[in-house]
Design an enzyme around this catalytic site. Sequence first.
Site, PDB file in Angstrom:
ATOM      1  CD  GLN A   1      -2.341   1.254   2.835  1.00 15.90           C
ATOM      2  OE1 GLN A   1      -1.768   1.846   3.739  1.00 15.90           O
ATOM      3  NE2 GLN A   1      -3.478   0.608   3.030  1.00 15.90           N
TER       4      GLN A   1
ATOM      5  CE1 TYR B   1     -10.834  -1.394   9.996  1.00 14.25           C
ATOM      6  CE2 TYR B   1     -12.607  -2.916   9.433  1.00 14.25           C
ATOM      7  CZ  TYR B   1     -11.815  -2.287  10.380  1.00 14.25           C
ATOM      8  OH  TYR B   1     -12.013  -2.537  11.711  1.00 14.25           O
TER       9      TYR B   1
ATOM     10  CD  GLN C   1      -6.673   0.298   2.034  1.00 15.15           C
ATOM     11  OE1 GLN C   1      -5.722   0.229   1.278  1.00 15.15           O
ATOM     12  NE2 GLN C   1      -6.556   0.197   3.340  1.00 15.15           N
TER      13      GLN C   1
ATOM     14  CG  HIS D   1      -7.079   4.353  10.066  1.00 13.76           C
ATOM     15  ND1 HIS D   1      -6.549   4.032   8.846  1.00 13.76           N
ATOM     16  CD2 HIS D   1      -6.229   3.852  10.991  1.00 13.76           C
ATOM     17  CE1 HIS D   1      -5.419   3.352   9.026  1.00 13.76           C
ATOM     18  NE2 HIS D   1      -5.207   3.232  10.319  1.00 13.76           N
TER      19      HIS D   1
END
Length: 338
Positions: A103, A283, A287, A308
């Site tokens: 990533q 999540y 990304q 996050h």
Amino acid sequence: MKRMIALDGAQGEGGGQILRSALSLSMITGQPFTITGIRAGRAKPGLLRQHLTAVKAAAEICRATVEGAELGSQRLVFRPGTVRGGDYRFAIGSAGSCTLVLQTVLPALWFADGPSRVEVSGGTDNPSAPPADFIRRVLEPLLAKIGVHQQTTLLRHGFYPAGGGVVATEVSPVASFNSLQLGERGNIVQMRGEVLLAGVPRHVAEREIATLAASFSLHEQAVHSLPRDQGPGNTVSLEVESENITERFFVVGEKRVSAEVVAAQLVKEVKRYLASPAAVGEYLADQLVLPMALAGTGEFTVAHPSCHLLTNIAVVERFLPVRFGLIETDGVTRVSIE
């Protein structure tokens, strides 16, 4: 000479994502940065093996000069050079996440001078990181819509805490970026339950699948038994394919935790996702921020913007001339480029 960007590693969730995003963006933009208080919000602050591997991988790919690249370091100075495509191999040396290292470096290779292959050895099924199947089946199809062409292959599983897994990604430079529009999930097409076992009795998988099937109508049920030397380990996944997006959720089994309890954790997470009309899970939202920022356009909806996610947005806005807008309506937050 480009200005040095100063980052506080304690901001927001205070984890490794600040460092990973900064490395990616520094490689892409050519802007150097310094970060202090690395992973200040964690029980064991400073660089762990997977973070150090990400730093060294980034430095190798763009021939950067680095200060503070050592285990336990809470301060890092990174001065990037030119990103170069090629064949790269990196070893974490623990069960640290292979996908988090990938990533970090893959976005920079979207801007390289040619195609690349990156192979990382370490952990593939880690409770605190997305597994390779999440990257392959969820993220990469969305990246393809944005204009990014990369293909990840899981060569060998490596469960926490032993590690020993291998993941490889082939990636090509991006010709142009497209706008990603993920405002609505659409109707559910099908749901698939999957269990991975290595050195664990098969009845564990059967009980986990039964727990999933008691809560959801599964169109597919699959149990994959891996060689014992890839374990011991157990991962339970549930994939939700909707009209506009495929999401995948997972839980890694733990010693002395029953199969039913492990699967029930997954059921709870999937039910939370389905309770909201938002397209993107918590999540996946993390990304999508960077590729969407690089495209300069796009939007998605998420039920709740995690700490996050907000931290990642803040770091991106330090490096790129973009601003994100977050608008909450009826329990759904729309995240877009303003």
